[in-house]
Structures are given as structure tokens and as C-alpha cells.
Design an enzyme around this catalytic site. Structure first.
Site, mmCIF file in Angstrom:
data_model
loop_
_atom_site.group_PDB
_atom_site.id
_atom_site.type_symbol
_atom_site.label_atom_id
_atom_site.label_comp_id
_atom_site.label_asym_id
_atom_site.label_seq_id
_atom_site.Cartn_x
_atom_site.Cartn_y
_atom_site.Cartn_z
ATOM 1 N N LYS A 15 94.769 32.602 2.985
ATOM 2 C CA LYS A 15 94.473 31.144 3.525
ATOM 3 C C LYS A 15 95.658 30.239 3.610
ATOM 4 C CE LYS A 15 90.470 31.439 0.228
ATOM 5 N NZ LYS A 15 89.695 31.076 -1.012
ATOM 6 N N HIS A 16 95.172 28.856 4.090
ATOM 7 C CA HIS A 16 96.393 28.017 4.513
ATOM 8 C C HIS A 16 96.865 27.587 3.229
ATOM 9 C CE1 HIS A 16 95.877 28.152 8.980
ATOM 10 N NE2 HIS A 16 94.642 27.939 8.756
ATOM 11 N N SER A 17 98.372 27.271 3.240
ATOM 12 C CA SER A 17 98.724 26.725 1.992
ATOM 13 C C SER A 17 98.319 25.419 1.845
ATOM 14 C CB SER A 17 100.273 26.562 2.274
ATOM 15 O OG SER A 17 100.595 25.952 3.407
ATOM 16 N N ALA B 204 98.197 33.025 6.632
ATOM 17 C CA ALA B 204 97.353 32.460 7.682
ATOM 18 C C ALA B 204 98.032 31.149 8.367
ATOM 19 C CB ALA B 204 96.149 31.566 6.867
ATOM 20 N N ASP B 205 99.438 30.833 7.702
ATOM 21 C CA ASP B 205 100.016 29.783 8.812
ATOM 22 C C ASP B 205 100.783 30.230 9.617
ATOM 23 O OD1 ASP B 205 99.186 27.683 6.453
ATOM 24 O OD2 ASP B 205 100.702 28.341 5.216
#
EC number: 2.3.1.78
Length: 658
Positions: A291-293, A301-302
Site C-alpha cells: 500500500k502507499h506509505s 506501491a510508491d
């Protein structure tokens, strides 16, 4: 009749031999691309099977009485707080180690125990994604009784014993006891990765075996013999006139044309970024690192979106150069650039505003920024720069020492000047634009971060500009810092100010394309320049971040698209090209399978995976919604299906370009 049959057999054998030769030529030219569906299917089957059979699922619920029973969700553990202090109530506060400079949040109140042998017990659920910091305050003295830092395990069962220390009656001790061990929630990912790696090695060994002369000759003879028999039966059982089905295939053959020469490493890189994007967008097994930070820092994800932007810049230069060399007018190309950018923005607005979530949307609630919208704006600016300031690509140098070592940079000095001006604008607005109610140059998440001093300052100047130009209701309402930092204002990670650095990253991709084209006859020069860019961009990132997630001058931040984020991800991108170019295009050791196929149809795969995300077989009802294993299986299947779809479309010569 016998003579006719014999003559016919000789003709068929000649045609079968010619067909076999042609197939062999095609296989050699394709470089083993036929392994695409096999590799994707094997990776899918192996990963799913291994995750299903070997990975642990969610353990049975612990047997507690109704008072202590807490329904645990994914990434949670059970913590029983035992208050053994007579006449003293407790307040438990919590914060995540991952939450930078956050204030403690109240978690539970524990009343004092009535009897020495029967302490008061309160069950709570705690997060297991990152380390936790617990602070227990005594309500009697309004002070911190103790503080504990611990990394809880998923579905584990723990007890926190708060009691008087043996050394003195006024001292309080907090002891953590593990009642039931947690499950290893990362095991499904590890097993799926190892099985996939083993399958890749097995397929590589199989290809090596098939490349041996003896085995290859035996296979060729077998195929030729079967083809001969098939053609004999076909000719003996068919009339002398042309087969109408074959006639129907002729227009398709005429319609298909040979693909123009492309650098396979570029399409492979694009496909790699796209498939990772599909996987993380589908959930990535619900693991936090997919998932994004929440704010500063990097997760898997980033990585994917900036890599896609980078390789888009590479493709812009290569395609623009090809079109100009064919004699296309710049005015006509400008129209195509504007139209394509417009389509990307329109498609993006449609995709990010689905009606099935909250019902039909009103115009005053439509989200304007998004991934495709940013790609459209970035594409327009970078493509127009290359169109207006394009120069003929110099002929290949006959000797390395005769080449001017910086010609790929000096030939683009007007573009570099504009890019530097744009970056200066980003720096000036970010650090000097006054934001009402917020400190100038603020780069934090707001909410409970920075000790709760600036709760409505999420994103600083970037958030303020978006709210000023677009309005709160047209921005993303659930940004990634919402959960951890408890932010309450709308913030869009694809906002206006961050698009400037997206343009910078795409232009660095343009530089990669110029290196590939300017020095196409000199592999050593290409690899040297890729290495130099890795080194330079890496040093810039180190200087900006001080090798710290939060303490640097400009932290790495995907939500802000900070300049350190751009330099770091561009450094990684040049490194990937440094590996892919010699392996895929120079030595031909790998064809880019299976990433090459989605890379050839990137817009279709991206739009398709967004539109059909909630449709079967990309999503189905899970037996246990709180199981990482089941989510991982579902996401692997959905991602592999898009790889197979891209392969089929490639074979059918179906490519969606806008």
C-alpha cells in the site's frame, strides 16, 4: 491414382518443410516469446497452489469468556490489560512507531481492581503493521505509570500486567506476556515468491535444454512429420478450389503489419511497472508494504507510478524522433499530442469517479485530479518540449573517442533550461508560499503529526493550492495519511503542484531515451551513462534526505511528489535499464516475458483493470475476508489474468492507442 498421391505427398512434404523452416525463423526472430502464456500460467498456478497449501491461514479464535472476546481483524492482535493496582484506574494511550512526531491517542480506560486476587481486565485490539508504543497513565496521579514499545504479531494473544513493582510500593511495573503465539502473516508472500522463482529457473533450464542441437533436431523432425501428415489429409479431403475459411483469413493477414523496431527493454520496463501497479491497486494481499506509505518513506506501491512516468518520457522521445524522421509535420504532431492528452484526462476523470460506490455523483463532487490526468498533462508538456526543440539525431560514431561525451545533454539545453525553471517554481511555491494557518514551507501530513500543532495543514503549499484552485469537494477525500495521522482535510496525491515534478521525472526518462538512441552502436557508452545517472541522482537523494525518512531537508514523499522522491525513483529507473538493456536487447538472454506483453498494451491494461476490478473472475467472495492468504491468491489470479489478456491481444495484433 498412386502416382498422383505420391506427387501430392512430395508437394506437401516440400510445403511442410518450408513451413517448418518459416516457423523456425519466426521462433528465432521472436526470441522465445512463445513462452509467455506458459510462464504466466505456471507462475499463477504455482504461486496460488503454494499459497493455498503451505501458507497458514487465520488461526482459530482464542477461547475467552464473552467479556474478553474481541473480534480481531486483519493486522490486529488481542491485548488483555490487567489492572492489579487497588484503587487506581488506568488510561491506555497508543501511537505507532511509524507515525512521525504523533501525539498519543486514547485506547482504553481500565477501572481499578476490586480485590487483590481479581484484577480488572479490559480486552483491546492493537495494530500489528508496525511497532506500537503504549503509554499507561494513572488517573489518580495524572502521570505516566509506564511506557512500552513492542511489535505485536497478527492474531496473537497478549496480556499486559500492570502491578506494583517488587522494589517499592509506589513504583509501577508493566510486564507483557504472550498467551498465544501469532501467525506468520508474511509466509504466503515468501512462499509465492520462492515458488515463482523456482518456476522461472525451471523454465530457463528447459529453454536451455531445448536449445541443444540434438533435442532441437528431434523436435523439429517430429513437428515436420506431423505437419506433413496434416497437410496430406487436408489436401486429399478438400476440393481444388481455395478454402473459403482461408480466404476469410486473408484480410486479417493483409491488415496485420510488422511491428516497427522497438527496444524491448523499454516495453519490458513499462510492463513491469504496469503489472506491479495492477497488483497493488487490486490490494496486494492487503499487506501494508503493498500500500502507499502514509506520508514520508517508500513502499512497493510508491515505486510503480513514477516508473511508468519515467518510461513514458523515454517512449516520447523515441516515438517523436521516429515520426519526425518519417517527415511528419510538427503542426500535425502538435494536434495529435493535444488530442491524446485531452483523451487521457477525460478517461482519467471517468475512471476515478465510479457511480457504483456512492451512487450517481453530482458535478460539484467530481474528483478532478488522478493518475491518467497527471499522465495527460505530463505527456503534453514533455512532448511539446521535445517537438519544439527537437534536433536531428547525430549519426552513430565510428569510434568511441570521437563522440562528444555530453552530446545527449548539450543537445537538449533549451529543454533543460525550462525544466530547471519549472523545478525552481516548485521549490519557491513549496517553501515560500504563505499558507493561512500553517507555517511557511511545511511538508508534513497535518492531523496528529508534528505533535498535533497543524491539524489542517496536510501537504502545506501543495494542499493549499489544490484547495484554492479546485476546491475541497473535487479532491481525493480519503488520502493515505487519513488512517495513521487522523487527517480531516481533503488532499490529492495527484494534485497540481506535484505535476511539476512529474514533468521533471518524465524528462529524465527522455534523457534515457536519448542515451539509447544517440549511442545505439556503443553499448559500453550507454551503460556508462546509465551508471553515471544512477550515481548522480543517488547523491542528490542522499543530500536532500540525509539518508533519513523524516529528518532530511526534503524527505522522500509520494503524496507531495517531492524532488527527492523523483531523484530516488529515477535513480532506480536508470539502474533497471542498466540491467534490462544488455540482458534483453544486447545479449538476448531474456525476451522480457511476461512483462513485455502488457507493456505493449499499457493503456488498455490500465483502463481495463480499473473498470473490471469488481467483476468476476478478477474478484470473488472470500471465505475469510480477514485472511492475507486469500486476498493474495485473489490478487495474484487477477494480475496474471491481465498478463494473459495482454498476451492474447498481442498475438491478435490488437493494440489500443489513443
Amino acid at each position: 491414382m498412386t502416382g498422383g498421391s505420391s506427387s501430392r505427398r512430395r508437394r506437401v512434404e516440400e510445403r511442410g518443410s518450408a513451413a517448418g523452416t518459416e516457423r523456425g525463423s519466426r521462433r528465432e526472430a521472436a526470441g522465445g516469446m512463445g513462452a509467455g502464456p506458459a510462464l504466466a500460467a505456471l507462475l499463477l498456478a504455482g504461486s496460488v497452489l503454494s499459497a493455498t497449501l503451505l501458507a497458514p491461514g487465520r488461526g482459530a479464535e482464542p477461547d475467552f469468556d464473552e467479556k474478553r472476546n474481541v473480534e480481531l481483524k486483519m493486522d490486529q492482535a488481542l491485548l488483555l490489560i490487567h489492572n492489579e493496582l487497588l484503587g487506581t484506574s488506568l488510561t491506555v494511550y497508543w501511537k505507532s512507531e511509524y507515525c512521525y512526531q504523533c501525539i498519543f491517542q486514547p485506547l482504553a480506560n481500565v477501572s481499578h481492581g476490586g480485590k487483590p486476587a481479581k484484577p480488572s481486565v479490559v480486552p483491546i485490539s492493537v495494530s500489528t503493521q508496525h511497532g506500537s508504543i503504549l503509554q499507561i497513565n494513572s488517573t489518580l496521579e495524572e502521570r505516566a505509570a509506564c511506557r512500552l514499545e513492542y511489535k505485536f504479531g497478527e492474531f496473537g494473544n497478549y496480556s499486559l500486567l500492570v502491578q506494583h513493582a517488587s522494589s517499592g510500593a509506589n513504583e509501577i511495573a508493566c510486564d507483557l506476556v504472550v498467551n498465544e503465539n501469532p501467525v506468520d502473516s508474511n509466509l504466503p508472500v515468501s512462499i509465492a515468491f520462492l515458488v515463482g522463482l523456482a518456476l522461472i529457473i525451471a523454465i530457463s533450464l528447459l529453454r536451455l535444454l531445448l536449445s541443444l542441437d540434438d533435442v532441437n533436431n528431434w523436435i523439429s523432425k517430429t513437428i515436420a512429420s506431423r505437419e506433413t501428415d496434416r497437410l496430406i489429409n487436408s489436401e486429399l479431403g478438400s476440393p481444388s478450389r481455395a478454402d473459403p475459411l482461408s480466404a476469410d483469413c486473408q484480410p486479417e493477414t493483409r491488415r496485420s503489419s510488422a511491428l516497427p523496431y522497438r527496444l524491448r527493454c523499454v516495453d519490458t520496463f513499462r510492463g513491469l511497472a504496469l503489472i506491479l501497479m495492477v497488483f497493488v491497486n487490486y490490494g496486494g494481499g492487503k499487506y501494508w508494504y503493498f500500500k502507499h506509505s502514509s506520508w514520508n518513506g517508500l513502499t512497493v506501491a510508491d515505486l510503480v507510478f513514477p516508473w511508468f512516468v519515467f518510461i513514458m518520457g523515454t517512449s516520447i522521445f523515441l516515438s517523436m524522433t521516429s515520426l519526425l524522421q518519417r517527415g511528419c509535420s510538427k503542426l500535425k504532431l502538435l494536434g495529435k499530442i493535444a488530442w491524446r492528452s485531452f483523451l487521457l484526462i477525460c478517461i482519467g476523470i471517468i475512471i476515478v469517479n465510479p457511480n457504483y460506490c456512492l451512487g450517481p455523483l453530482s458535478w460539484d463532487k467530481v474528483r478532478i485530479p488522478g493518475v491518467l490526468q497527471r499522465l495527460g498533462v505530463t505527456y503534453f508538456v514533455v512532448a511539446v518540449l521535445e517537438l519544439f526543440f527537437s534536433k536531428p539525431v547525430p549519426d552513430s560514431c565510428t569510434l568511441e573517442r570521437s563522440c562528444f561525451s555530453l552530446r545527449d545533454i548539450t543537445s537538449s539545453w533549451p529543454q533543460w533550461l525550462i525544466i530547471l525553471v519549472l523545478e525552481s517554481i516548485w521549490l519557491a511555491l513549496t517553501f515560500f508560499l504563505p499558507v493561512p494557518g500553517c507555517p511557511t514551507g511545511y511538508l508534513g501530513p497535518g492531523g496528529i503529526g508534528d505533535l498535533g500543532k497543524y491539524p489542517h495543514c496536510t501537504g502545506g503549499a501543495a494542499g493549499y493550492i489544490d484547495r484554492l484552485l479546485l476546491g475541497d469537494s473535487h479532491l481525493y477525500q480519503h488520502p493515505s495519511p487519513t488512517v495513521l495521522y487522523r487527517t480531516e482535510v481533503a488532499y490529492d496525491p495527484e494534485g497540481v503542484l506535484g505535476t511539476i515534478n512529474s514533468i521533471v521525472m518524465a524528462f529524465l526518462g527522455v534523457q534515457a531515451g536519448k542515451i539509447l538512441l544517440y549511442y545505439k552502436d556503443h553499448t559500453k557508452s550507454i551503460l556508462t551513462r546509465f551508471t553515471s545517472w544512477c550515481f548522480i541522482l543517488g547523491l542528490i537523494s542522499i543530500a536532500l534526505t540525509k539518508t533519513s525518512a523524516n529528518e532530511g531537508f526534503i524527505p522522500i514523499n509520494k503524496n507531495l511528489w517531492s524532488i527527492s522522491y523523483v531523484t530516488t525513483l529515477s535513480c532506480f529507473a536508470f539502474f533497471i535499464l542498466l540491467i534490462l538493456y544488455p540482458v534483453v536487447d544486447v545479449k538476448g538472454l531474456w525476451t522480457g516475458t511476461p512483462f513485455f506483453y502488457p507493456g505493449m498494451n499499457s493503456i488498455l491494461v490500465y483502463v481495463g483493470h480499473e473498470v473490471f476490478e469488481d467483476y468476476f473472475p478478477f474478484q470473488w467472495k472470500l471465505a475469510d475476508e480477514q485472511s492475507h492468504k486469500e486476498h493474495l491468491i485473489q490478487n495474484i489470479v487477477a494480475t496474471a489474468l491481465w498478463v494473459l489478456i495482454a498476451y492474447v491481444l498481442y498475438k491478435k495484433k490488437v493494440f489500443w492507442k489513443i
